[in-house]
Design a protein around this motif. Structure first.
Motif, PDB file in Angstrom:
ATOM      1  N   VAL A  89       0.848  -1.203   0.000  1.00 52.67           N
ATOM      2  CA  VAL A  89       0.000   0.000   0.000  1.00 52.67           C
ATOM      3  C   VAL A  89       0.878   1.245   0.000  1.00 52.67           C
ATOM      4  O   VAL A  89       0.681   2.171  -0.794  1.00 52.67           O
ATOM      5  CB  VAL A  89      -0.941   0.028   1.233  1.00 52.67           C
ATOM      6  CG1 VAL A  89      -1.593   1.391   1.376  1.00 52.67           C
ATOM      7  CG2 VAL A  89      -2.006  -1.047   1.111  1.00 52.67           C
ATOM      8  N   LEU A  90       1.890   1.247   0.872  1.00 54.34           N
ATOM      9  CA  LEU A  90       2.771   2.424   0.959  1.00 54.34           C
ATOM     10  C   LEU A  90       3.500   2.647  -0.359  1.00 54.34           C
ATOM     11  O   LEU A  90       3.611   3.782  -0.832  1.00 54.34           O
ATOM     12  CB  LEU A  90       3.785   2.244   2.098  1.00 54.34           C
ATOM     13  CG  LEU A  90       3.213   2.288   3.513  1.00 54.34           C
ATOM     14  CD1 LEU A  90       4.325   2.147   4.529  1.00 54.34           C
ATOM     15  CD2 LEU A  90       2.445   3.577   3.748  1.00 54.34           C
ATOM     16  N   ILE A  91       3.986   1.556  -0.947  1.00 51.20           N
ATOM     17  CA  ILE A  91       4.698   1.709  -2.223  1.00 51.20           C
ATOM     18  C   ILE A  91       3.741   2.226  -3.293  1.00 51.20           C
ATOM     19  O   ILE A  91       4.089   3.088  -4.100  1.00 51.20           O
ATOM     20  CB  ILE A  91       5.328   0.370  -2.654  1.00 51.20           C
ATOM     21  CG1 ILE A  91       6.407  -0.047  -1.658  1.00 51.20           C
ATOM     22  CG2 ILE A  91       5.924   0.471  -4.049  1.00 51.20           C
ATOM     23  CD1 ILE A  91       6.900  -1.463  -1.846  1.00 51.20           C
ATOM     24  N   ASN A  92       2.504   1.709  -3.278  1.00 45.38           N
ATOM     25  CA  ASN A  92       1.554   2.117  -4.311  1.00 45.38           C
ATOM     26  C   ASN A  92       1.077   3.563  -4.167  1.00 45.38           C
ATOM     27  O   ASN A  92       0.627   4.160  -5.138  1.00 45.38           O
ATOM     28  CB  ASN A  92       0.338   1.186  -4.300  1.00 45.38           C
ATOM     29  CG  ASN A  92       0.635  -0.144  -4.951  1.00 45.38           C
ATOM     30  OD1 ASN A  92       1.796  -0.469  -5.208  1.00 45.38           O
ATOM     31  ND2 ASN A  92      -0.384  -0.929  -5.219  1.00 45.38           N
ATOM     32  N   THR A  93       1.162   4.123  -2.949  1.00 43.58           N
ATOM     33  CA  THR A  93       0.754   5.520  -2.824  1.00 43.58           C
ATOM     34  C   THR A  93       1.728   6.446  -3.557  1.00 43.58           C
ATOM     35  O   THR A  93       1.322   7.424  -4.166  1.00 43.58           O
ATOM     36  CB  THR A  93       0.691   5.986  -1.352  1.00 43.58           C
ATOM     37  OG1 THR A  93       1.949   5.748  -0.732  1.00 43.58           O
ATOM     38  CG2 THR A  93      -0.393   5.264  -0.592  1.00 43.58           C
ATOM     39  N   ILE A  94       3.015   6.111  -3.495  1.00 45.33           N
ATOM     40  CA  ILE A  94       4.017   7.014  -4.079  1.00 45.33           C
ATOM     41  C   ILE A  94       4.553   6.489  -5.410  1.00 45.33           C
ATOM     42  O   ILE A  94       5.014   7.262  -6.247  1.00 45.33           O
ATOM     43  CB  ILE A  94       5.172   7.268  -3.061  1.00 45.33           C
ATOM     44  CG1 ILE A  94       6.080   8.416  -3.506  1.00 45.33           C
ATOM     45  CG2 ILE A  94       6.007   6.026  -2.836  1.00 45.33           C
ATOM     46  CD1 ILE A  94       5.457   9.768  -3.366  1.00 45.33           C
ATOM     47  N   GLY A  95       4.469   5.171  -5.610  1.00 41.78           N
ATOM     48  CA  GLY A  95       5.064   4.531  -6.792  1.00 41.78           C
ATOM     49  C   GLY A  95       4.782   5.197  -8.127  1.00 41.78           C
ATOM     50  O   GLY A  95       5.714   5.485  -8.885  1.00 41.78           O
ATOM     51  N   PRO A  96       3.510   5.493  -8.425  1.00 39.67           N
ATOM     52  CA  PRO A  96       3.201   6.012  -9.761  1.00 39.67           C
ATOM     53  C   PRO A  96       3.807   7.388 -10.042  1.00 39.67           C
ATOM     54  O   PRO A  96       3.962   7.766 -11.191  1.00 39.67           O
ATOM     55  CB  PRO A  96       1.669   6.108  -9.754  1.00 39.67           C
ATOM     56  CG  PRO A  96       1.213   5.264  -8.627  1.00 39.67           C
ATOM     57  CD  PRO A  96       2.304   5.277  -7.620  1.00 39.67           C
ATOM     58  N   VAL A  97       4.105   8.158  -8.976  1.00 38.14           N
ATOM     59  CA  VAL A  97       4.582   9.523  -9.214  1.00 38.14           C
ATOM     60  C   VAL A  97       6.046   9.718  -8.811  1.00 38.14           C
ATOM     61  O   VAL A  97       6.600  10.803  -8.959  1.00 38.14           O
ATOM     62  CB  VAL A  97       3.702  10.554  -8.459  1.00 38.14           C
ATOM     63  CG1 VAL A  97       2.307  10.599  -9.063  1.00 38.14           C
ATOM     64  CG2 VAL A  97       3.616  10.229  -6.984  1.00 38.14           C
ATOM     65  N   TRP A  98       6.661   8.658  -8.314  1.00 37.75           N
ATOM     66  CA  TRP A  98       8.024   8.768  -7.803  1.00 37.75           C
ATOM     67  C   TRP A  98       8.990   9.288  -8.864  1.00 37.75           C
ATOM     68  O   TRP A  98       9.708  10.266  -8.655  1.00 37.75           O
ATOM     69  CB  TRP A  98       8.493   7.401  -7.285  1.00 37.75           C
ATOM     70  CG  TRP A  98       9.892   7.444  -6.792  1.00 37.75           C
ATOM     71  CD1 TRP A  98      11.032   7.342  -7.546  1.00 37.75           C
ATOM     72  CD2 TRP A  98      10.336   7.661  -5.455  1.00 37.75           C
ATOM     73  NE1 TRP A  98      12.136   7.462  -6.761  1.00 37.75           N
ATOM     74  CE2 TRP A  98      11.749   7.657  -5.482  1.00 37.75           C
ATOM     75  CE3 TRP A  98       9.669   7.848  -4.242  1.00 37.75           C
ATOM     76  CZ2 TRP A  98      12.496   7.839  -4.329  1.00 37.75           C
ATOM     77  CZ3 TRP A  98      10.434   8.019  -3.105  1.00 37.75           C
ATOM     78  CH2 TRP A  98      11.835   8.016  -3.158  1.00 37.75           C
ATOM     79  N   ASP A  99       9.018   8.619 -10.002  1.00 38.71           N
ATOM     80  CA  ASP A  99      10.000   8.977 -11.030  1.00 38.71           C
ATOM     81  C   ASP A  99       9.783  10.395 -11.545  1.00 38.71           C
ATOM     82  O   ASP A  99      10.737  11.129 -11.784  1.00 38.71           O
ATOM     83  CB  ASP A  99       9.942   7.982 -12.186  1.00 38.71           C
ATOM     84  CG  ASP A  99      10.596   6.659 -11.809  1.00 38.71           C
ATOM     85  OD1 ASP A  99      11.284   6.628 -10.775  1.00 38.71           O
ATOM     86  OD2 ASP A  99      10.411   5.681 -12.541  1.00 38.71           O
ATOM     87  N   GLY A 100       8.509  10.764 -11.689  1.00 42.58           N
ATOM     88  CA  GLY A 100       8.208  12.114 -12.153  1.00 42.58           C
ATOM     89  C   GLY A 100       8.735  13.164 -11.192  1.00 42.58           C
ATOM     90  O   GLY A 100       9.296  14.187 -11.599  1.00 42.58           O
ATOM     91  N   ASN A 101       8.600  12.889  -9.894  1.00 47.71           N
ATOM     92  CA  ASN A 101       9.108  13.829  -8.898  1.00 47.71           C
ATOM     93  C   ASN A 101      10.627  13.898  -8.920  1.00 47.71           C
ATOM     94  O   ASN A 101      11.219  14.970  -8.777  1.00 47.71           O
ATOM     95  CB  ASN A 101       8.662  13.402  -7.503  1.00 47.71           C
ATOM     96  CG  ASN A 101       7.173  13.578  -7.297  1.00 47.71           C
ATOM     97  OD1 ASN A 101       6.521  14.226  -8.108  1.00 47.71           O
ATOM     98  ND2 ASN A 101       6.659  13.004  -6.243  1.00 47.71           N
ATOM     99  N   GLU A 102      11.243  12.734  -9.099  1.00 46.58           N
ATOM    100  CA  GLU A 102      12.698  12.671  -9.080  1.00 46.58           C
ATOM    101  C   GLU A 102      13.299  13.507 -10.213  1.00 46.58           C
ATOM    102  O   GLU A 102      14.356  14.119 -10.049  1.00 46.58           O
ATOM    103  CB  GLU A 102      13.131  11.207  -9.209  1.00 46.58           C
ATOM    104  CG  GLU A 102      14.530  10.938  -8.736  1.00 46.58           C
ATOM    105  CD  GLU A 102      14.853   9.460  -8.734  1.00 46.58           C
ATOM    106  OE1 GLU A 102      13.999   8.650  -9.156  1.00 46.58           O
ATOM    107  OE2 GLU A 102      15.961   9.104  -8.329  1.00 46.58           O
ATOM    108  N   VAL A 103      12.596  13.530 -11.347  1.00 48.00           N
ATOM    109  CA  VAL A 103      13.112  14.277 -12.497  1.00 48.00           C
ATOM    110  C   VAL A 103      13.220  15.769 -12.185  1.00 48.00           C
ATOM    111  O   VAL A 103      14.126  16.444 -12.660  1.00 48.00           O
ATOM    112  CB  VAL A 103      12.241  14.013 -13.744  1.00 48.00           C
ATOM    113  CG1 VAL A 103      12.609  14.944 -14.884  1.00 48.00           C
ATOM    114  CG2 VAL A 103      12.399  12.572 -14.195  1.00 48.00           C
TER     115      VAL A 103
END
Lengths: 212, 169
Positions: A89-103
């Motif tokens: 659940v925790l991974i899925n809350t941030i997973g979809p937007v993680w890479d976009g934020n990192e950029v």
């Protein structure tokens, strides 16, 4: 609309969201493994399983998935425990937007290079060790999110993802230290400090990390 | 301070995006971490202000402190959306304060004030900056738009019951 979201927060995911009514050419769309919700290995299967009945349908439990468990050396009970569920659940809350934020973070470095080359040169070599630690932490943090679902063994996941808190903490510590020392104009001594921090006794490390 | 502030922001985000047990635990943790953050932030921000602040940085500091208190109050009464918005404002204001207190320097020298890098002497040529402004002015809204869309697609709360047994790893 936005105000509603800020006030009450987003609504809960419902079964209707998992049953997209969209059809292409008359045929129902088959969810792929990188589906909306279930980001783990074998997600397509889980999707069908979830959408075919209620979330807690007994046909979706460890009993039906034990074929995989037995073939991949995983104890069936591991699949249903609350621990892995919470973690997912925790991974899925941030997973979809993680890479976009990192950029954005990388863009900040790139934009500094283009707009303020001398600042970039001084900053990145002055805080070499701190920035290197941030970079390594970013890799160590992002890689498990992408790879932990690729193998079912608990050992693999433990090595990759269960150090989550440890992975998350270090990037912020150098950022804070960097900002503070940067602000105070002590950049000349930064490298020496970081080196002392890295090589010094554990108690010194803990104290200075705790401070910042 | 940055460690606790971002951890606070993260716990509020978790509470905002989940349902059930995880949401309640995240709220509780957010309150605890938030209180520690508030103490550290007050010390750090006032120290910075006294050390090298001016009028503008004082305004940013007040915004940061007020927003942090508001974020704490909001999570206390279970308003996760407001809390997340306010903790976001805190982060922006704290960063703004740091750079305002530095201005016009971006990299002060500890050896000689004349050797400090400032926004003017460290910048690229006007021509480069002009090209950058045009590129950023066109591209940034588009990026914000499609990134906003990804947040919209994944906007709903999830809980352990949404995770099928097969995906729980």
């Amino acid at each position: 609309m936005l105000v509603k979201y800020v006030k009450a927060g987003p609504p809960e995911l419902t079964e209707a969201d998992l049953n997209p009514p969209t059809k292409i050419g008359g045929a129902p769309v088959t969810p792929t493994s990188d589906g909306l919700l279930l980001l783990g290995r074998g997600a397509a299967q889980s999707w069908n399983c979830t959408t075919s009945g209620s979330y807690s349908s007994p046909s979706c439990g460890p009993a039906t998935s034990s074929w995989r468990a037995s073939t991949r050396g995983r104890h069936p009970h591991q699949a249903a425990g609350p621990g892995p569920h919470r973690k997912r659940v925790l991974i899925n809350t941030i997973g979809p937007v993680w890479d976009g934020n990192e950029v954005w973070l990388l863009t900040a470095g790139g934009a500094t290079f283009a707009a303020f080359p001398e600042w970039y040169a001084t900053l990145f070599s002055g805080f070499y060790m701190a920035l290197l630690i941030i970079l390594v932490c970013l890799i160590v943090r992002a890689s498990p999110s992408s790879n932990r679902a690729k193998r079912p063994e608990e050992n693999w996941q433990a090595q990759l993802g269960d150090g989550d808190l440890l992975d998350l903490a270090p990037p912020r510590v150098p950022v804070g230290r960097g900002l503070r020392q940067h602000r105070a104009g002590r950049e000349d001594r930064q490298e020496l400090r970081v080196r002392r921090q890295l090589l010094g006794p554990a108690s010194t490390r803990t104290r200075s990390s705790a401070a910042w | 301070m940055t460690l606790t502030l971002f951890t606070f922001h993260g716990t509020v985000f978790t509470a905002l995006k989940t349902v059930g047990d995880i949401r309640m635990r995240a709220r509780k943790l957010a309150l605890q971490v938030g209180l520690v953050t508030a103490v550290l932030a007050l010390i750090f921000l006032i120290w910075t202000q006294v050390d090298s602040g001016d009028g503008k940085s004082l305004v940013a500091m007040i915004v940061a402190v007020v927003a942090l208190v508001a974020a704490l109050a909001a999570i206390q009464v279970g308003r996760e959306g407001w809390s997340f918005a306010f903790s976001g404002v805190t982060i922006v204001a704290a960063v703004a304060m740091l750079f305002l207190s530095l201005f016009p320097n971006v990299m002060p020298s500890s050896l000689n004030a004349d050797w400090s890098l400032t926004v003017t002497n460290a910048s690229s040529s006007p021509y480069t900056l002009k090209i950058m402004t045009w590129c950023a002015g066109i591209a940034t809204p588009i990026v914000l738009l499609y990134q906003g869309w990804t947040y919209w697609v994944f906007r709903k709360r999830i809980g352990t019951r949404h995770i099928a047994a097969e995906a729980a790893h």
